[in-house]
Design a protein around this motif. Structure first.
Motif, PDB file in Angstrom:
ATOM      1  N   PHE A 178      -6.253   5.032  11.677  1.00 29.11           N
ATOM      2  CA  PHE A 178      -5.889   6.344  11.218  1.00 29.11           C
ATOM      3  C   PHE A 178      -4.167   6.672  11.502  1.00 29.11           C
ATOM      4  CE2 PHE A 178     -10.084   7.118   9.974  1.00 29.11           C
ATOM      5  CZ  PHE A 178     -10.057   8.342   9.474  1.00 29.11           C
ATOM      6  N   SER A 179      -3.776   5.863  12.205  1.00 27.32           N
ATOM      7  CA  SER A 179      -2.263   6.217  12.615  1.00 27.32           C
ATOM      8  C   SER A 179      -1.319   5.656  11.381  1.00 27.32           C
ATOM      9  CB  SER A 179      -1.654   5.210  13.973  1.00 27.32           C
ATOM     10  OG  SER A 179      -1.990   3.808  13.545  1.00 27.32           O
ATOM     11  N   THR A 180      -1.919   5.239  10.389  1.00 27.37           N
ATOM     12  CA  THR A 180      -1.234   4.882   9.218  1.00 27.37           C
ATOM     13  C   THR A 180      -1.319   5.980   8.202  1.00 27.37           C
ATOM     14  OG1 THR A 180      -2.864   3.631   8.127  1.00 27.37           O
ATOM     15  CG2 THR A 180      -1.423   2.494   9.368  1.00 27.37           C
ATOM     16  N   PHE A 181      -1.986   6.987   8.490  1.00 27.38           N
ATOM     17  CA  PHE A 181      -2.233   8.311   7.670  1.00 27.38           C
ATOM     18  C   PHE A 181      -1.499   9.426   8.188  1.00 27.38           C
ATOM     19  CE2 PHE A 181      -5.820   5.458   7.239  1.00 27.38           C
ATOM     20  CZ  PHE A 181      -6.103   5.306   5.510  1.00 27.38           C
ATOM     21  N   SER A 182      -1.338  10.468   7.429  1.00 21.35           N
ATOM     22  CA  SER A 182      -0.967  11.760   7.703  1.00 21.35           C
ATOM     23  C   SER A 182      -2.168  12.785   7.227  1.00 21.35           C
ATOM     24  CB  SER A 182       0.393  12.354   6.872  1.00 21.35           C
ATOM     25  OG  SER A 182       1.557  11.464   7.461  1.00 21.35           O
ATOM     26  N   VAL A 228      -8.564  15.474   4.455  1.00 17.73           N
ATOM     27  CA  VAL A 228      -7.851  14.388   3.547  1.00 17.73           C
ATOM     28  C   VAL A 228      -6.800  13.969   4.429  1.00 17.73           C
ATOM     29  CG1 VAL A 228      -6.456  14.312   1.543  1.00 17.73           C
ATOM     30  CG2 VAL A 228      -7.877  16.300   1.553  1.00 17.73           C
ATOM     31  N   TYR A 229      -6.537  12.533   4.372  1.00 15.55           N
ATOM     32  CA  TYR A 229      -5.665  11.686   4.935  1.00 15.55           C
ATOM     33  C   TYR A 229      -4.872  10.958   3.902  1.00 15.55           C
ATOM     34  CZ  TYR A 229      -8.269  13.457   8.895  1.00 15.55           C
ATOM     35  OH  TYR A 229      -9.010  14.113   9.963  1.00 15.55           O
ATOM     36  N   VAL A 230      -3.725  10.912   3.915  1.00 20.92           N
ATOM     37  CA  VAL A 230      -2.812  10.122   2.988  1.00 20.92           C
ATOM     38  C   VAL A 230      -1.858   9.356   3.405  1.00 20.92           C
ATOM     39  CG1 VAL A 230      -3.162  12.303   1.161  1.00 20.92           C
ATOM     40  CG2 VAL A 230      -1.185  12.167   2.864  1.00 20.92           C
ATOM     41  N   PRO A 231      -1.117   8.374   2.627  1.00 16.45           N
ATOM     42  CA  PRO A 231      -0.294   7.509   3.359  1.00 16.45           C
ATOM     43  C   PRO A 231       0.852   8.236   3.764  1.00 16.45           C
ATOM     44  CG  PRO A 231      -0.359   7.237   1.010  1.00 16.45           C
ATOM     45  CD  PRO A 231      -1.280   8.089   1.486  1.00 16.45           C
ATOM     46  N   GLN A 232       1.676   7.779   5.011  1.00 14.58           N
ATOM     47  CA  GLN A 232       2.709   8.454   5.643  1.00 14.58           C
ATOM     48  C   GLN A 232       4.179   7.908   4.649  1.00 14.58           C
ATOM     49  OE1 GLN A 232       2.879   6.690   9.548  1.00 14.58           O
ATOM     50  NE2 GLN A 232       1.517   8.229  10.362  1.00 14.58           N
ATOM     51  N   THR A 233       4.127   7.181   3.679  1.00 15.36           N
ATOM     52  CA  THR A 233       5.129   6.775   2.754  1.00 15.36           C
ATOM     53  C   THR A 233       4.466   6.247   1.348  1.00 15.36           C
ATOM     54  OG1 THR A 233       4.870   4.494   3.079  1.00 15.36           O
ATOM     55  CG2 THR A 233       6.263   5.825   4.787  1.00 15.36           C
ATOM     56  N   ASN A 234       5.279   6.303   0.469  1.00  6.75           N
ATOM     57  CA  ASN A 234       4.749   6.097  -0.897  1.00  6.75           C
ATOM     58  C   ASN A 234       4.997   4.411  -1.028  1.00  6.75           C
ATOM     59  OD1 ASN A 234       7.295   5.446  -1.186  1.00  6.75           O
ATOM     60  ND2 ASN A 234       7.785   6.879  -2.865  1.00  6.75           N
ATOM     61  N   LEU A 235       4.940   3.721  -0.058  1.00  3.27           N
ATOM     62  CA  LEU A 235       4.754   2.288  -0.339  1.00  3.27           C
ATOM     63  C   LEU A 235       3.271   1.810  -0.241  1.00  3.27           C
ATOM     64  CD1 LEU A 235       7.784   1.218   1.952  1.00  3.27           C
ATOM     65  CD2 LEU A 235       7.735   1.710  -0.255  1.00  3.27           C
ATOM     66  N   ASN A 236       2.398   2.746   0.259  1.00  3.77           N
ATOM     67  CA  ASN A 236       1.118   2.128   0.300  1.00  3.77           C
ATOM     68  C   ASN A 236       0.026   3.360  -0.372  1.00  3.77           C
ATOM     69  OD1 ASN A 236      -0.148   3.946   2.366  1.00  3.77           O
ATOM     70  ND2 ASN A 236       1.058   2.474   3.718  1.00  3.77           N
ATOM     71  N   THR A 237      -1.050   2.930  -0.586  1.00  3.88           N
ATOM     72  CA  THR A 237      -2.251   3.785  -1.207  1.00  3.88           C
ATOM     73  C   THR A 237      -3.127   4.546  -0.434  1.00  3.88           C
ATOM     74  OG1 THR A 237      -3.384   1.788  -2.010  1.00  3.88           O
ATOM     75  CG2 THR A 237      -1.699   2.771  -3.516  1.00  3.88           C
ATOM     76  N   GLU A 244       0.487  -1.120 -10.324  1.00  4.56           N
ATOM     77  CA  GLU A 244       0.343  -2.563 -10.665  1.00  4.56           C
ATOM     78  C   GLU A 244       1.365  -3.470 -10.849  1.00  4.56           C
ATOM     79  OE1 GLU A 244      -3.884  -2.526 -13.613  1.00  4.56           O
ATOM     80  OE2 GLU A 244      -2.105  -1.531 -14.326  1.00  4.56           O
ATOM     81  N   ASP A 245       2.556  -2.978 -11.184  1.00  8.63           N
ATOM     82  CA  ASP A 245       3.797  -3.721 -11.249  1.00  8.63           C
ATOM     83  C   ASP A 245       4.543  -3.598 -10.053  1.00  8.63           C
ATOM     84  OD1 ASP A 245       3.180  -4.604 -13.791  1.00  8.63           O
ATOM     85  OD2 ASP A 245       4.154  -2.902 -14.845  1.00  8.63           O
ATOM     86  N   TYR A 246       4.636  -2.125  -9.524  1.00  8.61           N
ATOM     87  CA  TYR A 246       5.428  -2.019  -8.325  1.00  8.61           C
ATOM     88  C   TYR A 246       4.940  -2.834  -6.921  1.00  8.61           C
ATOM     89  CZ  TYR A 246       7.098   1.204  -4.645  1.00  8.61           C
ATOM     90  OH  TYR A 246       7.560   1.713  -3.340  1.00  8.61           O
ATOM     91  N   ALA A 247       3.507  -2.658  -6.697  1.00 11.76           N
ATOM     92  CA  ALA A 247       3.095  -3.208  -5.644  1.00 11.76           C
ATOM     93  C   ALA A 247       1.564  -3.763  -5.794  1.00 11.76           C
ATOM     94  CB  ALA A 247       3.019  -2.083  -4.395  1.00 11.76           C
TER      95      ALA A 247
END
Length: 151
Positions: free
Chosen positions: A39-43, A67-76, A109-112
């Motif tokens: 959970f440390s990878t979530f906000s 709801v817990y979401v990624p801390q950055t837009n680099l992951n889903t 799909e193309d980005y990551a």
């Protein structure tokens, strides 16, 4: 005649037991998932407007959520726990979650591609009025944890 009534009674009991859903709180689900997902990878997202803006959910139909979401837009990575007021609304929420997944797939799909795979392997479960949706690199472990929880 007595055998027929007994048979119908037993069949009805088995059916009712099979269709019943164990009542598990969102806190219990979150605690079980914490054994599997970092959970440390979530906000944690506190504002209900996030659910309305992101998923287009009708907030009047939701009794409780986390709801817990990624801390950055680099992951889903996403954890969405919903407790609906009425279980019959679950299909509406599933459609909106599926639309969210499709949107993420088109972005990543193309980005990551690795993140797109996590979206494809996401976990969606309904248990009565409760919906659990998890995007994580540990989807198999999440499925096992939920299965243990709902035994």
């Amino acid at each position: 005649m007595k055998k027929m009534i007994l048979f119908i009674s037993v069949a009805l009991m088995i059916f009712m037991i099979g269709c019943s859903s164990k009542d598990v709180s969102l806190t219990d689900i979150k605690d079980k998932l914490k054994d599997t997902v970092d959970f440390s990878t979530f906000s944690k997202e506190e504002e209900s407007s996030f659910l309305k803006d992101t998923f287009d959910f009708d907030m009047d139909k939701i009794e409780e959520y986390e709801v817990y979401v990624p801390q950055t837009n680099l992951n889903t990575n996403t954890i969405l726990l919903l407790n609906l007021k009425n279980a019959s609304d679950a299909s509406e929420f599933k459609e909106k979650i599926d639309a969210y997944k499709e949107n993420l797939l088109s972005i990543y799909e193309d980005y990551a591609p690795d993140q797109a795979e996590f979206v494809k392997d996401s976990v969606y479960e309904e248990h009565g009025k409760t919906i659990v949706f998890v995007i994580s690199d540990k989807s198999e472990e999440v499925k096992k944890a939920l299965a243990d929880l709902y035994k």
